[in-house]
Design an enzyme around this catalytic site. Structure first.
Site, PDB file in Angstrom:
ATOM      1  N   GLU A 160      20.627  53.078  24.241  1.00  0.00           N
ATOM      2  CA  GLU A 160      21.157  54.356  24.573  1.00  0.00           C
ATOM      3  C   GLU A 160      21.939  54.700  23.231  1.00  0.00           C
ATOM      4  O   GLU A 160      22.802  53.848  22.885  1.00  0.00           O
ATOM      5  CB  GLU A 160      21.712  54.229  25.740  1.00  0.00           C
ATOM      6  CG  GLU A 160      21.319  55.343  26.779  1.00  0.00           C
ATOM      7  CD  GLU A 160      22.089  55.063  28.114  1.00  0.00           C
ATOM      8  OE1 GLU A 160      22.278  56.347  28.587  1.00  0.00           O
ATOM      9  OE2 GLU A 160      22.534  54.193  28.180  1.00  0.00           O
TER      10      GLU A 160
ATOM     11  N   ASP B  62      22.226  49.980  37.000  1.00  0.00           N
ATOM     12  CA  ASP B  62      22.129  49.421  35.442  1.00  0.00           C
ATOM     13  C   ASP B  62      20.447  48.925  35.125  1.00  0.00           C
ATOM     14  O   ASP B  62      20.038  49.129  34.056  1.00  0.00           O
ATOM     15  CB  ASP B  62      23.020  48.418  35.295  1.00  0.00           C
ATOM     16  CG  ASP B  62      24.524  48.643  35.367  1.00  0.00           C
ATOM     17  OD1 ASP B  62      24.724  49.962  35.114  1.00  0.00           O
ATOM     18  OD2 ASP B  62      25.222  48.037  35.740  1.00  0.00           O
TER      19      ASP B  62
ATOM     20  N   CYS C  26      15.540  56.118  45.972  1.00  0.00           N
ATOM     21  CA  CYS C  26      14.945  57.462  45.548  1.00  0.00           C
ATOM     22  C   CYS C  26      14.338  58.139  46.462  1.00  0.00           C
ATOM     23  O   CYS C  26      13.575  57.664  47.352  1.00  0.00           O
ATOM     24  CB  CYS C  26      13.546  56.874  44.522  1.00  0.00           C
ATOM     25  SG  CYS C  26      12.575  58.370  43.894  1.00  0.00           S
TER      26      CYS C  26
ATOM     27  N   CYS D 142       9.961  58.336  46.439  1.00  0.00           N
ATOM     28  CA  CYS D 142       9.253  57.247  46.647  1.00  0.00           C
ATOM     29  C   CYS D 142       9.632  56.104  47.413  1.00  0.00           C
ATOM     30  O   CYS D 142       9.393  55.051  47.833  1.00  0.00           O
ATOM     31  CB  CYS D 142       8.545  56.382  45.323  1.00  0.00           C
ATOM     32  SG  CYS D 142       9.858  55.758  44.431  1.00  0.00           S
TER      33      CYS D 142
ATOM     34  N   ASP E 150      20.510  48.359  28.857  1.00  0.00           N
ATOM     35  CA  ASP E 150      21.661  49.354  29.288  1.00  0.00           C
ATOM     36  C   ASP E 150      23.046  48.658  28.893  1.00  0.00           C
ATOM     37  O   ASP E 150      23.218  47.717  29.422  1.00  0.00           O
ATOM     38  CB  ASP E 150      21.327  49.930  30.486  1.00  0.00           C
ATOM     39  CG  ASP E 150      22.342  50.785  31.183  1.00  0.00           C
ATOM     40  OD1 ASP E 150      22.620  51.685  30.617  1.00  0.00           O
ATOM     41  OD2 ASP E 150      23.129  50.517  31.952  1.00  0.00           O
TER      42      ASP E 150
END
Ligand code: ZN
Length: 397
Positions: A250, A332, A322, A325, A145
């Protein structure tokens, strides 16, 4: 061809025109140096009209001017001679190079160019495929990334800092730019214009010796920054290709990101475009599978563990938790891990365009599936990292 003929007619039969139109220097340059640009121009117009016909975005060739663009000229292979660390160029004579040509093979041509106050010659040599390939030292699979905070974050947890050369030298850049613009202002006043006056097109101000010196100093600083940047990306991209059998990056919309001024400086400092094009050719060299994720693949928003999509994530959030979860993510690193998934069979279902209701947030991996190690034999290992500058020699004339 017609334009070239017209040009040659003037150069060889009408020397008076050259003097009258301020181009006496045309007499001193070799034929190859002005023949090649016509070939380039023909190619550029051909491409322009082909694109226009195909309904694509077409760009007309841009006007080039001696001293205003990248100064360079082409020399055909029968017009120059190499002898160790010496090159013999037409109309110029013998020039010492800093090193010998490192490749053996048929010499196809050379391009002499200038960066700041240094001259380089790039020699095109035909060599067999084998020396091009290199052996990998590891066979990992990783996502990378690219970012502003860390230049690159690898899915194995490593964060690589860029040497931010522009930021460090910004102060010096400012001072040198100011010194140069003062001299320009002075030249304007001497010519009877105002300090901030916009000069009518075609005006030529006398260039003082000090202004020339000042411009050269500024150009040297810019060249040094470019070198620092290139050194960093070359080392990073070589390492990534050498250690990975598959890499996922990307597809970053560099132009769109540069339009965002707040981000622009940091991004151009890292050199995204350069990063990608280097990876592309080095991946071939190391037999590394390079996968470019679709621009709209939400690598930052997905939870790399369960696949939950964080719609509320903003550019400012460096870390997030999250909701599904409860995993704690570094922005990053999580993105790098999501990218890595595109290279393996564990690609998350949410990442596919179909399960996303056909929204723009799809992905276009080149391959999805298990990647098996690919080895290239016959390639020798070179760890110098210098191989990238192979055809460039610095000449002291
Ligand atoms: Zn999760």
């Amino acid at each position: 061809m017609a334009l070239k003929k017209q040009f040659n007619a003037i150069k060889y039969t009408d020397p008076q025109w050259l003097d009258e139109n301020g181009r006496p220097w045309l007499r001193d340059i070799h034929r190859d140096a002005h023949a090649k640009p016509f070939a380039h121009l023909a190619k550029a117009w051909e491409r322009f009209f082909a694109d226009l016909k195909a309904g694509k975005e077409a760009h007309a060739p841009r006007f080039k001017k001696k001293g205003r663009c990248r100064d360079s000229f082409y020399v055909a292979n029968d017009k120059f001679r190499l002898d160790g660390k010496t090159i013999r160029l037409p109309k110029i004579g013998e020039v010492a190079m800093t090193e010998e040509l490192r490749f053996k093979g048929k010499i196809l041509g050379a391009t002499v160019s200038r960066t700041a106050d240094r001259w380089f010659v790039a020699i095109e040599v035909e060599v067999p495929d084998a020396p091009f390939y290199r052996r990998r030292t590891a066979h990992e699979v990783n996502g990378v990334d690219l970012g502003v905070k860390a230049a690159a974050t690898i899915s194995n947890g490593e964060a690589i800092e860029a040497p931010k050369p522009l930021k460090a030298a910004l102060r010096r850049l400012k001072i040198r730019s100011r010194r140069l613009s003062r001299k320009l202002e002075a030249a304007k006043e001497m010519a009877g214009f105002g300090r901030d006056a916009c000069l009518p097109k075609g005006t030529r101000l006398p260039v003082s010796h000090n202004r020339q010196k000042s411009a050269a100093t500024l150009a040297r600083l810019y060249a040094r920054l470019a070198n620092l940047r290139a050194d960093f990306t070359h080392k990073l991209t070589t390492r990534l290709c050498r250690e990975n059998q598959a890499l996922v990056i990307e597809d970053v919309n560099v132009k769109g990101m540069l339009a965002n001024e707040r981000l622009a400086r940091a991004i151009s400092d890292v050199g995204f475009g350069m990063f990608r094009s280097q990876l592309e050719y080095k991946a071939k060299r190391y037999g590394t599978h390079l996968i470019i994720a679709d621009r709209w693949y939400p690598s930052s928003r997905l939870c790399s563990i369960c696949g939950w999509k964080n719609e509320a994530l903003t550019l400012r959030d460096r870390e997030w938790v999250c909701a599904e979860c409860g995993a704690h993510h570094d922005r990053d690193l999580n993105a790098a891990r999501n990218l890595k998934r595109l290279a393996t069979e564990t690609a998350l279902p949410v990442a596919s365009p179909t399960s996303n209701g056909g929204a723009a947030a799809g992905m276009a991996p080149v391959v999805v599936g298990k990647v098996t190690p690919v080895r290239y034999d016959g390639g020798h290992q070179d760890t110098s990292g210098q191989e990238e500058k192979c055809a460039h020699f610095c000449a002291h004339s």
